[in-house]
Design an enzyme around this catalytic site. Sequence first.
Site, PDB file in Angstrom:
ATOM      1  CB  SER A 131       2.777  -1.576   0.820  1.00  0.00           C
ATOM      2  OG  SER A 131       4.377  -2.386   0.125  1.00  0.00           O
ATOM      3  CE  LYS A 185      -0.137  -1.743  -0.101  1.00  0.00           C
ATOM      4  NZ  LYS A 185      -0.814  -3.834   0.069  1.00  0.00           N
ATOM      5  CG  HIS A 188       1.843  -0.149  -3.808  1.00  0.00           C
ATOM      6  ND1 HIS A 188       2.142  -2.066  -3.709  1.00  0.00           N
ATOM      7  CD2 HIS A 188       2.993   0.205  -2.911  1.00  0.00           C
ATOM      8  CE1 HIS A 188       3.308  -1.875  -3.267  1.00  0.00           C
ATOM      9  NE2 HIS A 188       3.599  -0.438  -3.061  1.00  0.00           N
ATOM     10  CG  ASN A 189      -0.852  -4.620  -4.276  1.00  0.00           C
ATOM     11  OD1 ASN A 189      -0.075  -3.503  -3.255  1.00  0.00           O
ATOM     12  ND2 ASN A 189      -1.526  -5.298  -3.460  1.00  0.00           N
ATOM     13  CD  GLU A 192       4.240  -6.353  -4.964  1.00  0.00           C
ATOM     14  OE1 GLU A 192       3.365  -7.236  -4.751  1.00  0.00           O
ATOM     15  OE2 GLU A 192       3.452  -4.956  -4.311  1.00  0.00           O
TER      16      GLU A 192
END
Length: 472
Positions: A131, A185, A188-189, A192
């Site tokens: 990222s 990840k 994480h997204n 986000e």
Amino acid sequence: MKDLQYEFGMVGLGVMGRNLMLNIADHDFSVIGLDLDPEKAAAVESEAGESKAVRGTTSAEEFVRALRKPRALLLLVPAGKPVDAVIASLVPLLEPGDIVIDGGNSYFPDTDRRVVELAEKGIHFFGMGISGGEKGARFGPSMMPGGNREAYERLRPVFEAIAAKVNGEPCVTYLGNGSAGNYVKMVHNGIEYGVMQLISEAYDFMKRGAGLSDEELQRVFQDWNQSELQSFLIEITGAILNQKDEVTGQYLVSVISDVARSKGTGKWTSQNAMDLQVPVPSIDMAVLMRDMSKYKEERVEAAKALPNNTLQEPINESRQELVDQVRNAFYFAMLATYAQGLAQLKVASEAYDYGLQLQDVAKIWRGGCIIRAACLTDIRAAYERKPTLPNLLLDPKIGEDLLERQGDLRHVLKMAIDRGIPMPVFMASLTYFDAYRTETLPTNLIQAQRDYFGAHTYERIDQPGTFHTQWN
């Protein structure tokens, strides 16, 4: 130079691959890149200037032969079939002990499959979320690797050197087994998605509901970035709101279409959370709102057929008082969104045997990545105080922060409801908080309904076992 054994290999020399190669070379590691496009292979050498530590090639055989053993090579190609195609082309040239790393946003079950397939050949496969975008790749990303712990030691010196640093700590660490890196990840997204939607809702409320000008909004987000809200996404929002359009002279954001695109990682987060039965309503709603944005023609028609006559309701607060209330509301909702994602990681770690340490996840998210934010220091501290913490909301400091700000969030939502301004992720964040702290939910009635129409049975609070009632 042809005889030099390169420390690291890069497959795919687009913007990300090229920048990561230059980053690696800057830290005194030699790196060779492979791309079928001769122009890209030549471009990376050109960008490196006189550095002898960087080389590009279009030959897979030359690429593999030039890597020191055990070989370490990072794939930066589109997720899905392209990853499998590249692996299939390289595996016949590799040897047991070599390490293949997928640096794309691959769906985590694909990574688990590849781990098994390559293990049969003695090759280690890593899924690693990266990222930070183009700038992060060049000057320091956040990296989330998962795979074989012993094999990670071959990668660690390079990764720790090129990662973003916060207080001297690299924003990379070994996360866990199998697809742990891709899973972290993915979440994480998902976070986000949630935080980006929260920012857009706060912007909309202050612009349409409170009538703040574009210049005032720009200053608000710049000020917020000097507060406890400091984060990459708040920072770039201030910069975006200051950008003028060269064609019209208007602020650029006002001429950008409101039909939002997505690549699917937010959806994957929501889908898997439902599979694991982990509630992540803020992320779910953020995904839904991107879907809603695609119905532009219908929304235009509905705006005429179902006019909003409540937007001009007067607001009694001063501008500064209102902005402070929205700031507190945003901080509450942002923390609740992080809490949901981290709760999903905890359950997933147990379900998929990842062995995640959430304090490490918070540590490597503090720099380099898109969701980096000042609040991650407090989040990391919460998991250091109690690594087994089931939910961030149960940390005393985080809980105190939420209790102090909940009044402002409720007030902002009331004003938004009165004016017909949708703030669904703010609302979902508050609902999550209220539901999580409710000792007895009304789902006892749902249990009774299920037993009534389907004889699905229920449990009682006063004795063990399952029960069924002949309701009529």
